[in-house]
Design an enzyme around this catalytic site. Sequence first.
Site, PDB file in Angstrom:
ATOM      1  N   ASP A  93      22.702 -15.121  -8.646  1.00  0.00           N
ATOM      2  CA  ASP A  93      21.493 -14.740  -9.386  1.00  0.00           C
ATOM      3  C   ASP A  93      21.873 -14.152 -10.734  1.00  0.00           C
ATOM      4  OD1 ASP A  93      18.845 -14.421  -9.920  1.00  0.00           O
ATOM      5  OD2 ASP A  93      18.538 -12.689  -8.612  1.00  0.00           O
ATOM      6  N   PHE A 127      13.480  -1.894  -2.806  1.00  0.00           N
ATOM      7  CA  PHE A 127      13.463  -0.932  -1.698  1.00  0.00           C
ATOM      8  C   PHE A 127      12.881   0.416  -2.067  1.00  0.00           C
ATOM      9  CE2 PHE A 127      16.834  -3.931  -0.678  1.00  0.00           C
ATOM     10  CZ  PHE A 127      16.504  -4.255   0.627  1.00  0.00           C
ATOM     11  N   LYS A 182      19.308   4.676  -6.879  1.00  0.00           N
ATOM     12  CA  LYS A 182      18.372   3.782  -6.212  1.00  0.00           C
ATOM     13  C   LYS A 182      17.990   4.417  -4.894  1.00  0.00           C
ATOM     14  CE  LYS A 182      19.733  -0.605  -8.040  1.00  0.00           C
ATOM     15  NZ  LYS A 182      19.908  -2.007  -7.717  1.00  0.00           N
ATOM     16  N   GLY A 216      12.753   2.575 -13.061  1.00  0.00           N
ATOM     17  CA  GLY A 216      12.515   1.197 -12.659  1.00  0.00           C
ATOM     18  C   GLY A 216      12.102   1.140 -11.211  1.00  0.00           C
TER      19      GLY A 216
HETATM   20  P1  AMP Z   1      17.284  -3.359  -9.545  1.00  0.00           P
HETATM   21  O1  AMP Z   1      16.647  -3.047  -8.262  1.00  0.00           O
HETATM   22  O2  AMP Z   1      18.768  -3.265  -9.508  1.00  0.00           O
HETATM   23  O3  AMP Z   1      16.827  -4.665 -10.140  1.00  0.00           O
HETATM   24  O4  AMP Z   1      16.827  -2.199 -10.565  1.00  0.00           O
HETATM   25  C1  AMP Z   1      15.496  -2.127 -11.039  1.00  0.00           C
HETATM   26  C2  AMP Z   1      15.497  -1.641 -12.479  1.00  0.00           C
HETATM   27  O5  AMP Z   1      16.031  -0.320 -12.555  1.00  0.00           O
HETATM   28  C3  AMP Z   1      16.355  -2.483 -13.416  1.00  0.00           C
HETATM   29  O6  AMP Z   1      15.694  -3.588 -13.937  1.00  0.00           O
HETATM   30  C4  AMP Z   1      16.695  -1.479 -14.502  1.00  0.00           C
HETATM   31  O7  AMP Z   1      15.663  -1.396 -15.438  1.00  0.00           O
HETATM   32  C5  AMP Z   1      16.792  -0.170 -13.736  1.00  0.00           C
HETATM   33  N1  AMP Z   1      18.191   0.108 -13.389  1.00  0.00           N
HETATM   34  C6  AMP Z   1      18.845  -0.261 -12.274  1.00  0.00           C
HETATM   35  N2  AMP Z   1      20.117   0.179 -12.292  1.00  0.00           N
HETATM   36  C7  AMP Z   1      20.281   0.837 -13.456  1.00  0.00           C
HETATM   37  C8  AMP Z   1      21.380   1.508 -14.069  1.00  0.00           C
HETATM   38  N3  AMP Z   1      22.587   1.573 -13.485  1.00  0.00           N
HETATM   39  N4  AMP Z   1      21.191   2.069 -15.281  1.00  0.00           N
HETATM   40  C9  AMP Z   1      19.973   1.983 -15.875  1.00  0.00           C
HETATM   41  N5  AMP Z   1      18.924   1.356 -15.359  1.00  0.00           N
HETATM   42  C10 AMP Z   1      19.048   0.790 -14.162  1.00  0.00           C
END
Ligand code: AMP
Length: 898
Positions: free
Chosen positions: A660, A546, A567, A542
């Site tokens: 949110d 950042f 991340k 994903g």
């Molecule tokens: P975010 O920046 O938290 O919105 O993460 C972006 C995308 O990464 C999310 O929409 C998910 O598809 C994926 N993602 C984030 N955290 C996780 C996680 N703990 N497990 C699986 N996919 C994740």
Amino acid sequence: MRATGGELGWLTWPLDQGDKPGWEVIQRTLNGSQFYTFSVCNVGEREQDNWLRTTFIQRRPSASRVFVELQFIVRDCNSFDGASLTCKETFNLFTSESDADVGTTFRKGQFKKVATIAPDEITSKNELRINTETKVVENLSRKGFYLAFQDIGACIALLSVRVYYKTCPATVKSLASFPETVAGGENQALREVSGVCVENAISEELPRIYCTVDGEWVVPVGQCQCKPGYEEVEDECQECKAGSFKAEASGDKCTPCPANTQELDSGAVVCPCMDGFYRAPNDPPTGPCSGLPSAPRDLVATTSAGKLLLTWSPPEDTGGRTDITYSIECQRCEGMVCQSCGEKIRYEPAGVGLTDTKVSVSELDAHLNYTFTVEAHSGVTVLTSQAVPPANRPPSTSDDNLDVTTYTVLILEKNSVQIKDLVPGTAYLFRVQALSSDGSPGGSSMEEQFETSGTEGNQHGQRSTQMIQRQKSIYGFCIFLFRKRNSHTRQGPEDTYFSSSEQLKPLKTYVDPHTYEDPNTAVLKFATEIHPSHITKQKVIGAGEFGEVYRGILKVPGRKEVAVAIKTLKPGYTEKQRQDFLSEASIMGQFSHQNIIRLEGVVTKFKHAMIVTEYMENGALDRYLRDHDGEFASFQLVGMLRGIAAGMKYLSDMSYVHRDLAARNILVNNTLECKVSDFGLSRVLEDDPEGTYTTSGGKIPIRWTAPEAIAYRKFTSASDVWSFGIVMWEVMAFGERPYWDMSNHEVMKAINEAFRLPAPMDCPSAVYQLMLQCWLQDRSKRPRFGDIVSLLDKLLRSPDSLKTIADFDPRISIRLPSTSGSDGSPFRSVSEWLESIKMSQYSENFACAGVVTMDQVLQMKNEDIKNIGVRLPGHLKRIAYSILGLKDQTSTLSVFAV
Ligand code: AMP
């Protein structure tokens, strides 16, 4: 059959079969090996009715659904020369329930037909084809049953019969163990099973899970957590290692004992303070201990305008505390008699609780000796004086050991003085200062040190005497100052003040990382630092605001490896961005709940900062539901909502407002557990594509946000409840966009005019009623998350409560285009129409069935839609409703009312 030599004891009927026997055991050779079959082959005869019945099969009481797998061969009727008209190519499976073995009694009438068994492949003369067919016998309730095979004139050989039921295997999930459970049947598709926490784990609510008909565990509810003093290690709770502790029942790991505490043996719930160190009443029992402050330094007395000014410097050692205050003690002596100065003299600003290192003293009598003592205090000195019973401290030594500076002031009219009553073996500093007649100070001498001798004799009440002579008397007055040297002995009681952790269990509330001046301190406090070499990135899953989000593996030495989401912070970030990025970890790290994404740790000490969280196999909930449209029962959807509500209850109990909450910010794992994610400060909404800039410059996801939060930024747990209502709608509508293609402006207008989203298709009435409650204009009337969890639990416990379906109008609720495509013209093709109702996946089914024009579509009946292969009830309805809509020219409705 092989073991018994073909004598299974199965019954054949009719008993008297003359020269055309019915079912019989035949031994055959196939590929060189011997095997037995039950065979019958009376293809030339009329009115065949040959039965073969098994022995009594005992049933495990909870197994109401049994599978029967048959292997058999059927001969091709055409392979018999002059194919007989009576030849059949199928046979029938029957069953009969009974509470006892009825032996050789056989009554056809007691058997119920289960299925007609037809071969997929028939066997011709020279080719043997073995068929395998599995049938389900549902709703068994008696002690046991018989199976029977009825032949009506086919040429069949039965090779094997396997009878089995499915179970969910005994398992440990979330530290709760669940017993092996027989899967339910038609009448109970999900079996709720209660678990028990593993040893040394506890839970607030009974852990539960559901066993599906296919023998799979889904939707665990309730989390067991290791007791204080224990941490989770591979599905077990193990004692904290020596030198570490855990104060609460939580999913957290044990943490090393903080500064100045004693390292106890394993299983510590708290690390008590080391001797001489204390925790103030307001200090968390899990925090470090601090020492007593040392004495104030450099106490100086000067006079001005008839007042005595005492000034001093802060203690050299504050004991690690910032809450230092000072108090002044005054004694006045006439000859040998000393007494407290009482209220006779005045302190400015005060005599106690001073935060400044000075005080002015007035209303002193000229002919008296005054002794001033300045004591330094901190949160822990208050504690020591409170916590120590006076008897613990021998009075004879207390004064000597008390770490204070005593300043004695003598105002004299002569140039010599004899000082008595000094403590033996102690150093004293002396200073002489001249005073003018109006009291203003003149020059003063250097400080000089004298030491009293510490002889035996002195200990019997005799005090040494010092004669000091000074020739510095100028105008008649002179202050003579002397003080005892600081003694640095620290004495404190054995600190048993915080021995019981329950007593001081802090109410856990969320701490805004912004309250830390340095955000890096907050990260360090709430998140574990991980070494990058313990992280392996595997695949991009994903894109965050950042940087990329990866799936990967975390392998910390000595721990089981775990799948994680990583991340990353893309290169070229500013310090502010780095802090915003890490703030998500500072927030997430404060939470520990089954339905909140768990933080594994952070990498902050290396160039590439990372946030490592548990991995959620099924990704974001909105996407997941869209990809599995129509595939879950209401029960399962409500189970997901229950999880989200429990997570939100936890957050609201900690006074954290999410702002949110939306299905896109919920993540789903492989057991369909839903967890709230997306924390952060500025990023909460910046990062969200749904965020719309408001006039004040903030960003708000309009369709998820409560009116008062849009109107005047009143974000509270009650506005989170509104958003939760929208999430409920998203979930029940399988990820449909709330308010469809309406603009933000139209949405706000509709809400203001008291319109609310209509019930999604097939939504239980009770669930829709709850949504409407979440969307009450008056936020104080909305349910709290605690109420929501209880209600959803109640619904889950009595599945019947989900059977009443809310009124639903397909024209407004699924917003099916009725007569035309989006551009206003009629649909030009079947695939264009299917795409408009998001059912493109069935294009091929329609084409294969020869339905290629919209006219043909309009002729279709529900049965036809089913027959071309649309099986999911939700999809069937959507297509059927759309066809209805296409027929009804007047069905376009654009508004919906409560
Ligand atoms: P975010 O920046 O938290 O919105 O993460 C972006 C995308 O990464 C999310 O929409 C998910 O598809 C994926 N993602 C984030 N955290 C996780 C996680 N703990 N497990 C699986 N996919 C994740």
